[in-house]
Design a protein around this motif. Structure first.
Motif, short mmCIF file in Angstrom:
data_model
loop_
_atom_site.label_atom_id
_atom_site.label_comp_id
_atom_site.label_asym_id
_atom_site.label_seq_id
_atom_site.Cartn_x
_atom_site.Cartn_y
_atom_site.Cartn_z
N CYS A 1 0.87 -1.08 0.00
CA CYS A 1 0.03 0.19 0.03
C CYS A 1 0.94 1.33 0.07
O CYS A 1 1.90 1.22 0.79
N GLU A 2 0.42 2.29 -0.88
CA GLU A 2 1.24 3.43 -0.88
C GLU A 2 0.69 4.19 0.33
O GLU A 2 -0.26 5.35 0.27
N LYS A 3 1.11 4.20 1.41
CA LYS A 3 0.69 4.77 2.79
C LYS A 3 1.93 5.47 3.23
O LYS A 3 2.91 4.76 3.51
N LYS A 4 1.71 6.76 3.87
CA LYS A 4 2.97 7.53 4.20
C LYS A 4 3.05 7.16 5.81
O LYS A 4 2.00 7.37 6.33
N ARG A 5 4.19 6.65 6.21
CA ARG A 5 4.06 6.48 7.82
C ARG A 5 4.39 7.53 8.50
O ARG A 5 5.27 8.38 8.23
N LEU A 6 3.69 7.57 9.51
CA LEU A 6 3.43 8.89 10.21
C LEU A 6 4.84 8.76 11.24
O LEU A 6 5.68 7.62 11.57
N ALA A 7 5.30 9.88 11.66
CA ALA A 7 6.53 9.86 12.56
C ALA A 7 6.30 9.29 13.85
O ALA A 7 5.14 9.28 14.58
#
Length: 242
Positions: A176-182
């Motif tokens: 999945c193209e999901k940006k990982r949170l900090a």
């Protein structure tokens, strides 16, 4: 709602705009289950904390084994029940209520929402000489409980015996193209309303909110704990033979 209006007016206006019937189970015109779906998901998520980093196939196998154990235990408990109704609890709030047996309604709303007899309906039913078990929903009977857990959870067969269609076998699944949170991802579930987590106590003073390393009473203690020395003696080969 009156208390919410005085403390959080913006939240009160948002609830009115969305609709009270969508946020309150008592005001809902249809029957709704009393457990939140998110809580059930988070409870299941807490069971998978130890295996979250395993491959997908291993996680699925663990879930299958877990469901098999749950179904077996509940099926065994249902078979051991000899009563018509299952075990349940009734809360008495000692309030004045009105009961309508024809409409199957009570002003305390427990009978309306859960279809489970409250103590007020039980009192009226005994006064009228009615059978209490006939006023409960069929879903609370032992027969329905046995039927709910009658399904058998079979183990997953070997990979060689799987029949996979060609359209699925040759399909390439990308991540999945999901940006990982900090920050570090959370593992513990979100507590629901009215739920309080058990806090750990300090090993030195027994207080809450800190541990033994950050204990404020640690600086007051001048004596350090003594190290335990273990004296090890080795027997000679001659002593062992003798």
């Amino acid at each position: 709602m009156a208390e919410l209006k005085d403390t959080h007016r913006k939240c009160y206006d948002n609830l009115l705009e969305i609709g009270i019937e969508k946020n309150s189970r008592v005001r809902s015109p249809k029957m709704r289950y009393k457990m939140m779906t998110t809580n059930i998901t988070e409870s299941m998520n807490s069971c998978l904390l130890a295996i979250r980093k395993l491959p997908i196939a291993s996680i699925v196998e663990f879930i299958r084994d877990l469901l098999q154990i749950w179904f077996r235990d509940r099926r065994t408990n249902a078979r051991e029940m000899s009563t018509y109704l299952t075990r349940f609890k009734v809360n008495d709030k000692w309030t004045d209520t009105s009961v309508d047996l024809e409409q199957r309604s009570c002003s305390c709303r427990q009978w309306d929402l859960d279809e489970l007899l409250c103590i007020h309906v039980m009192a009226v039913a005994r006064l009228k000489g009615m059978l209490i078990t006939a006023l409960c929903s069929d879903f609370y009977t032992t027969g329905w409980l046995k039927h709910a857990y009658s399904m058998i959870v079979n183990p997953v067969p070997k990979l060689e015996t799987w029949k996979i269609p060609d359209e699925i076998r040759h399909r390439i699944i990308l991540p999945c193209e999901k940006k990982r949170l900090a920050g570090r991802p959370k593992k513990s579930r979100i507590p629901s309303a009215g739920e309080f987590r058990k806090q750990k106590l300090c090993l030195i003073c027994g207080g809450k909110g800190h541990n033994k390393r950050s204990c404020p009473n640690l600086s007051c203690s001048t004596s350090k704990p003594l190290k335990k020395h273990v004296l090890v003696t080795f027997a000679s080969k001659k002593d062992i033979i003798d």
